[in-house]
Design a protein around this motif. Structure first.
Motif, short mmCIF file in Angstrom:
data_model
loop_
_atom_site.label_atom_id
_atom_site.label_comp_id
_atom_site.label_asym_id
_atom_site.label_seq_id
_atom_site.Cartn_x
_atom_site.Cartn_y
_atom_site.Cartn_z
N THR A 99 -3.07 43.00 40.12
CA THR A 99 -2.46 44.16 40.76
C THR A 99 -1.08 44.44 40.18
OG1 THR A 99 -1.60 42.76 42.54
CG2 THR A 99 -3.71 43.87 42.93
N THR A 100 -0.40 43.42 39.70
CA THR A 100 0.90 43.63 39.06
C THR A 100 0.75 44.44 37.78
OG1 THR A 100 1.69 41.55 39.99
CG2 THR A 100 2.94 42.47 38.15
N SER A 101 -0.26 44.12 36.99
CA SER A 101 -0.52 44.85 35.76
C SER A 101 -0.91 46.30 36.05
CB SER A 101 -1.63 44.15 34.97
OG SER A 101 -1.97 44.89 33.84
N ILE A 102 -1.74 46.49 37.07
CA ILE A 102 -2.15 47.84 37.47
C ILE A 102 -0.93 48.61 37.94
CG2 ILE A 102 -3.52 49.17 39.12
CD1 ILE A 102 -5.51 46.77 39.10
N ALA A 103 -0.10 47.97 38.75
CA ALA A 103 1.10 48.61 39.28
C ALA A 103 2.02 49.04 38.15
CB ALA A 103 1.82 47.67 40.23
N GLN A 117 6.69 48.55 45.32
CA GLN A 117 6.21 49.65 46.16
C GLN A 117 4.68 49.71 46.12
OE1 GLN A 117 7.01 53.61 44.72
NE2 GLN A 117 6.57 54.56 46.69
N PHE A 118 4.11 49.58 44.93
CA PHE A 118 2.64 49.59 44.79
C PHE A 118 2.02 48.44 45.56
CE2 PHE A 118 -1.26 48.31 42.61
CZ PHE A 118 -1.95 49.50 42.52
N ASN A 119 2.56 47.23 45.34
CA ASN A 119 1.98 46.05 45.99
C ASN A 119 2.15 46.08 47.50
OD1 ASN A 119 0.93 44.84 43.68
ND2 ASN A 119 2.85 43.84 43.19
N SER A 120 3.29 46.59 48.00
CA SER A 120 3.46 46.65 49.46
C SER A 120 2.53 47.68 50.08
CB SER A 120 4.92 46.94 49.81
OG SER A 120 5.28 48.23 49.39
N ASN A 126 -4.35 47.12 53.10
CA ASN A 126 -5.33 46.04 52.94
C ASN A 126 -6.37 46.43 51.90
OD1 ASN A 126 -6.34 43.50 53.40
ND2 ASN A 126 -7.60 44.13 55.13
N ALA A 127 -5.89 46.91 50.74
CA ALA A 127 -6.77 47.49 49.73
C ALA A 127 -6.80 46.73 48.42
CB ALA A 127 -6.35 48.94 49.49
#
Length: 157
Positions: A99-103, A117-120, A126-127
């Motif tokens: 998810t970090t790479s996607i963000a 912001q993306f991760n929060s 819950n996605a």
């Protein structure tokens, strides 16, 4: 007798290992032409414009809509100078990508302010486990919530 069994077992292990190496050699030898052609296939694909982003987030164009087309119920003869242009971005999400790479891809194109912001927002909705893979075409005027909805509910192209 047990010494004889040990010798047979040792020899059979060596023979099996040798057979595996020989079979692998034949597979590689038979595929070497395809392996060597791969760089030219990638070059040809890039020249044709197919999948030129290879996992990057890149702008792919703009969609222009005029005010008269948007306001269907209004007078069509009115001079429309209220043109809006919305850029679109292609973001490719690889299977198993963090998810970090996607963000970081979304931050790079400006759809999110930060990776946090993306991760929060992912945690809030819950996605994180619902992210789909593929190439997503996302308008530049999308809100962060709309981006999360798009990458979790639709399958990429």
């Amino acid at each position: 007798m047990s010494k004889f069994k040990d010798i047979i077992y040792d020899i059979s292990d060596v023979i099996v290992a040798f057979c595996i190496v020989v079979v692998a050699g034949f597979v590689i030898w038979g595929s070497i032409g395809h392996i060597m052609d791969y760089p030219s296939m990638v070059t040809a694909s890039a020249q044709e414009g197919k999948n030129s982003n290879f996992g990057l987030a890149v702008p792919v164009g703009s969609n222009s809509t005029s005010g008269s087309a948007v306001n269907e119920g209004k007078d069509q003869t009115a001079d429309s100078t209220d043109d809006t242009s919305v850029d679109t971005y292609a973001v490719y999400i690889n299977p198993g990508e963090s998810t970090t790479s996607i963000a970081q891809k979304f931050v790079t194109v400006g759809l999110f302010d930060s990776v946090e912001q993306f991760n929060s927002l992912l945690a809030q909705e819950n996605a994180a486990s619902k992210i789909k893979t593929g190439n997503f075409i996302i308008p530049s005027d999308s809100t962060p919530e709309e981006v999360i909805i798009q990458i979790t509910t639709t399958t990429g192209q």
